[in-house]
Design a protein around this motif. Structure first.
Motif, PDB file in Angstrom:
ATOM      1  N   HIS A 110      16.412  37.420  81.959  1.00 43.13           N
ATOM      2  CA  HIS A 110      15.506  38.547  82.139  1.00 43.13           C
ATOM      3  C   HIS A 110      14.663  38.446  83.408  1.00 43.13           C
ATOM      4  O   HIS A 110      14.061  39.436  83.821  1.00 43.13           O
ATOM      5  CB  HIS A 110      14.584  38.670  80.927  1.00 43.13           C
ATOM      6  CG  HIS A 110      15.294  39.088  79.676  1.00 43.13           C
ATOM      7  ND1 HIS A 110      15.536  40.400  79.355  1.00 43.13           N
ATOM      8  CD2 HIS A 110      15.863  38.360  78.685  1.00 43.13           C
ATOM      9  CE1 HIS A 110      16.186  40.474  78.213  1.00 43.13           C
ATOM     10  NE2 HIS A 110      16.391  39.243  77.780  1.00 43.13           N
ATOM     11  N   GLU A 111      14.599  37.266  84.029  1.00 46.64           N
ATOM     12  CA  GLU A 111      13.887  37.156  85.303  1.00 46.64           C
ATOM     13  C   GLU A 111      14.757  37.792  86.387  1.00 46.64           C
ATOM     14  O   GLU A 111      15.819  37.261  86.719  1.00 46.64           O
ATOM     15  CB  GLU A 111      13.606  35.695  85.648  1.00 46.64           C
ATOM     16  CG  GLU A 111      12.685  34.980  84.690  1.00 46.64           C
ATOM     17  CD  GLU A 111      13.411  34.393  83.494  1.00 46.64           C
ATOM     18  OE1 GLU A 111      14.621  34.685  83.344  1.00 46.64           O
ATOM     19  OE2 GLU A 111      12.782  33.657  82.724  1.00 46.64           O
ATOM     20  N   PRO A 112      14.361  38.944  86.937  1.00 43.91           N
ATOM     21  CA  PRO A 112      15.252  39.697  87.835  1.00 43.91           C
ATOM     22  C   PRO A 112      15.756  38.878  89.017  1.00 43.91           C
ATOM     23  O   PRO A 112      16.939  38.952  89.363  1.00 43.91           O
ATOM     24  CB  PRO A 112      14.370  40.867  88.300  1.00 43.91           C
ATOM     25  CG  PRO A 112      13.353  41.028  87.222  1.00 43.91           C
ATOM     26  CD  PRO A 112      13.085  39.645  86.713  1.00 43.91           C
ATOM     27  N   GLU A 113      14.887  38.092  89.640  1.00 42.25           N
ATOM     28  CA  GLU A 113      15.305  37.334  90.817  1.00 42.25           C
ATOM     29  C   GLU A 113      16.335  36.274  90.452  1.00 42.25           C
ATOM     30  O   GLU A 113      17.346  36.105  91.144  1.00 42.25           O
ATOM     31  CB  GLU A 113      14.089  36.676  91.474  1.00 42.25           C
ATOM     32  CG  GLU A 113      14.422  35.984  92.788  1.00 42.25           C
ATOM     33  CD  GLU A 113      13.186  35.473  93.507  1.00 42.25           C
ATOM     34  OE1 GLU A 113      13.346  34.635  94.411  1.00 42.25           O
ATOM     35  OE2 GLU A 113      12.082  35.911  93.160  1.00 42.25           O
ATOM     36  N   LEU A 114      16.118  35.567  89.337  1.00 46.87           N
ATOM     37  CA  LEU A 114      17.077  34.547  88.908  1.00 46.87           C
ATOM     38  C   LEU A 114      18.403  35.172  88.492  1.00 46.87           C
ATOM     39  O   LEU A 114      19.472  34.632  88.783  1.00 46.87           O
ATOM     40  CB  LEU A 114      16.499  33.736  87.752  1.00 46.87           C
ATOM     41  CG  LEU A 114      15.358  32.768  88.085  1.00 46.87           C
ATOM     42  CD1 LEU A 114      14.933  32.026  86.830  1.00 46.87           C
ATOM     43  CD2 LEU A 114      15.773  31.796  89.177  1.00 46.87           C
ATOM     44  N   ALA A 115      18.336  36.306  87.783  1.00 46.97           N
ATOM     45  CA  ALA A 115      19.569  36.990  87.380  1.00 46.97           C
ATOM     46  C   ALA A 115      20.384  37.397  88.596  1.00 46.97           C
ATOM     47  O   ALA A 115      21.620  37.255  88.614  1.00 46.97           O
ATOM     48  CB  ALA A 115      19.227  38.204  86.528  1.00 46.97           C
ATOM     49  N   LEU A 116      19.706  37.888  89.631  1.00 45.05           N
ATOM     50  CA  LEU A 116      20.390  38.297  90.854  1.00 45.05           C
ATOM     51  C   LEU A 116      21.013  37.092  91.551  1.00 45.05           C
ATOM     52  O   LEU A 116      22.151  37.144  92.023  1.00 45.05           O
ATOM     53  CB  LEU A 116      19.415  39.007  91.789  1.00 45.05           C
ATOM     54  CG  LEU A 116      19.989  39.573  93.085  1.00 45.05           C
ATOM     55  CD1 LEU A 116      21.047  40.619  92.777  1.00 45.05           C
ATOM     56  CD2 LEU A 116      18.882  40.182  93.934  1.00 45.05           C
ATOM     57  N   GLN A 117      20.277  35.989  91.629  1.00 44.33           N
ATOM     58  CA  GLN A 117      20.802  34.783  92.272  1.00 44.33           C
ATOM     59  C   GLN A 117      22.033  34.253  91.539  1.00 44.33           C
ATOM     60  O   GLN A 117      23.020  33.866  92.168  1.00 44.33           O
ATOM     61  CB  GLN A 117      19.712  33.706  92.309  1.00 44.33           C
ATOM     62  CG  GLN A 117      18.579  33.986  93.267  1.00 44.33           C
ATOM     63  CD  GLN A 117      17.482  32.944  93.179  1.00 44.33           C
ATOM     64  OE1 GLN A 117      17.598  31.946  92.468  1.00 44.33           O
ATOM     65  NE2 GLN A 117      16.400  33.164  93.903  1.00 44.33           N
ATOM     66  N   LEU A 118      21.967  34.248  90.209  1.00 48.25           N
ATOM     67  CA  LEU A 118      23.090  33.733  89.433  1.00 48.25           C
ATOM     68  C   LEU A 118      24.313  34.630  89.575  1.00 48.25           C
ATOM     69  O   LEU A 118      25.444  34.144  89.721  1.00 48.25           O
ATOM     70  CB  LEU A 118      22.681  33.616  87.972  1.00 48.25           C
ATOM     71  CG  LEU A 118      23.630  32.845  87.057  1.00 48.25           C
ATOM     72  CD1 LEU A 118      23.808  31.414  87.543  1.00 48.25           C
ATOM     73  CD2 LEU A 118      23.116  32.857  85.629  1.00 48.25           C
ATOM     74  N   ALA A 119      24.114  35.943  89.541  1.00 44.86           N
ATOM     75  CA  ALA A 119      25.229  36.873  89.701  1.00 44.86           C
ATOM     76  C   ALA A 119      25.853  36.746  91.092  1.00 44.86           C
ATOM     77  O   ALA A 119      27.083  36.744  91.243  1.00 44.86           O
ATOM     78  CB  ALA A 119      24.764  38.301  89.454  1.00 44.86           C
ATOM     79  N   ASP A 120      24.991  36.636  92.107  1.00 46.01           N
ATOM     80  CA  ASP A 120      25.498  36.488  93.480  1.00 46.01           C
ATOM     81  C   ASP A 120      26.283  35.189  93.637  1.00 46.01           C
ATOM     82  O   ASP A 120      27.362  35.167  94.253  1.00 46.01           O
ATOM     83  CB  ASP A 120      24.322  36.520  94.454  1.00 46.01           C
ATOM     84  CG  ASP A 120      24.769  36.329  95.893  1.00 46.01           C
ATOM     85  OD1 ASP A 120      25.437  37.227  96.420  1.00 46.01           O
ATOM     86  OD2 ASP A 120      24.442  35.282  96.483  1.00 46.01           O
ATOM     87  N   ALA A 121      25.766  34.096  93.055  1.00 51.19           N
ATOM     88  CA  ALA A 121      26.463  32.819  93.137  1.00 51.19           C
ATOM     89  C   ALA A 121      27.819  32.892  92.449  1.00 51.19           C
ATOM     90  O   ALA A 121      28.812  32.350  92.945  1.00 51.19           O
ATOM     91  CB  ALA A 121      25.609  31.719  92.512  1.00 51.19           C
ATOM     92  N   GLY A 122      27.888  33.564  91.301  1.00 54.29           N
ATOM     93  CA  GLY A 122      29.156  33.701  90.596  1.00 54.29           C
ATOM     94  C   GLY A 122      30.187  34.465  91.409  1.00 54.29           C
ATOM     95  O   GLY A 122      31.372  34.098  91.443  1.00 54.29           O
ATOM     96  N   GLU A 123      29.747  35.543  92.076  1.00 51.01           N
ATOM     97  CA  GLU A 123      30.666  36.315  92.912  1.00 51.01           C
ATOM     98  C   GLU A 123      31.165  35.487  94.089  1.00 51.01           C
ATOM     99  O   GLU A 123      32.337  35.564  94.479  1.00 51.01           O
ATOM    100  CB  GLU A 123      29.969  37.583  93.419  1.00 51.01           C
ATOM    101  CG  GLU A 123      29.722  38.628  92.351  1.00 51.01           C
ATOM    102  CD  GLU A 123      31.017  39.127  91.725  1.00 51.01           C
ATOM    103  OE1 GLU A 123      32.011  39.309  92.455  1.00 51.01           O
ATOM    104  OE2 GLU A 123      31.037  39.332  90.500  1.00 51.01           O
TER     105      GLU A 123
END
Length: 297
Positions: free
Chosen positions: A71-84
């Motif tokens: 739910h932390e927007p910045e962490l969610a974005l970082q994790l999604a970007d890293a996965g891609e």
């Protein structure tokens, strides 16, 4: 050599994902078992040898997919970007391995000994684990106005995220219901106020929302009706005995809001445009029918 350059890029992408996953585990948004498991898998992936790296990364991928939404927007974005980045780097590396192995197998290369003595590179096989598609559903909501034109909002929270917000009564449409039937049922459950489908005007608004709630991702299309509550100033209490167990856990209060107070609120309100569009609901009630269904945020 192209293959080694591609491996270096893949290692960089895997390292970025390790950093993002470690940050999620440390952020405090996960329960202890999930956080401990994620930390352990991150450590294994970060320290694995090249020969065992794929197995370790596969285990980490499966754990990340099984986690509650971040739910932390910045962490969610970082994790999604890293996965891609991992997905793209793995494909690039495996393309390089395929080309190298094909070149080594070429008859001309073999006859003239152009391949050298280096071992053939291996593919890096990890599954591209992705989060399941969101639950798609339709919801019916009601803008309840009392005799003083105050609007009723409920306050809610997600225990997993710690977030809170204000919103109108309503909820998901169940099998066999139409929108109006779902709206009056939800109002009765959440507030104790009894309405009939004929008391509703609308739908006057439509809103599409994507959100996570108690660990489930939703994509929800909401239709908003307007209605008079029959309540009056000085009679602000609600009957909450009809609420479900989940509603008792996540609904934390209510308030009949004056328009001016609603316009000044600093907390999250859904729909976001409620204060600016509340007059539309009053006009629809005065007319007894909506002019059209308007898209709102």
């Amino acid at each position: 050599m192209r293959t080694e350059a591609a491996w270096a890029a893949l290692e960089g992408a895997l390292a970025r994902r390790v950093v993002a996953a470690r940050a999620v585990a440390a952020a405090g948004g996960l329960d202890q078992p999930h956080a401990d498991e994620l930390r352990a898998l991150v450590t294994v992936a970060d320290t694995a040898t090249r020969a065992h790296r794929a197995d370790a990364e596969n285990d980490l991928s499966r754990a990340l997919v099984a986690l509650p939404p971040v739910h932390e927007p910045e962490l969610a974005l970082q994790l999604a970007d890293a996965g891609e980045r991992v997905t793209l780097a793995r494909r690039f590396y495996n393309d390089a391995v395929r080309d190298t192995r094909a070149l080594r197998g070429d008859r001309f290369t073999r006859v003239f000994g152009l391949a050298g003595r280096a071992a053939l590179p291996d593919y890096f096989e990890i599954a591209e684990h992705r989060r399941p598609e969101p639950v798609r559903r339709t919801a019916a909501r009601v803008l309840l106005l009392d005799d003083a034109d105050r609007v009723l909002l409920l306050s809610g929270t997600d225990p997993r995220a710690g977030a809170s917000w204000w919103f109108t009564p309503g909820g998901g449409v169940e099998s066999g219901e139409d929108l109006a039937q779902a709206a009056v049922r939800e109002v009765a459950e959440e507030t104790g106020l009894q309405l009939a489908p004929g008391d509703l005007v609308g739908p006057i608004w439509r809103r599409t929302a994507r959100f996570a709630f108690v660990g489930v991702d939703y994509e929800q299309t909401e239709f908003y009706f307007a209605a008079r509550s029959g309540a009056h100033p000085g009679r602000d209490e609600l009957d909450t005995s009809g609420r479900t167990e989940l509603e008792h856990q996540t609904l934390t209060g209510h308030r009949w809001w004056e328009h001016d107070d609603l316009a000044e609120i600093r907390e999250q309100v859904f729909p976001v445009e409620l204060a600016d569009r509340l007059t539309e609901a009053r006009l629809a009630l005065d007319r007894g029918e909506p002019a059209e269904v308007v898209e709102v945020r």
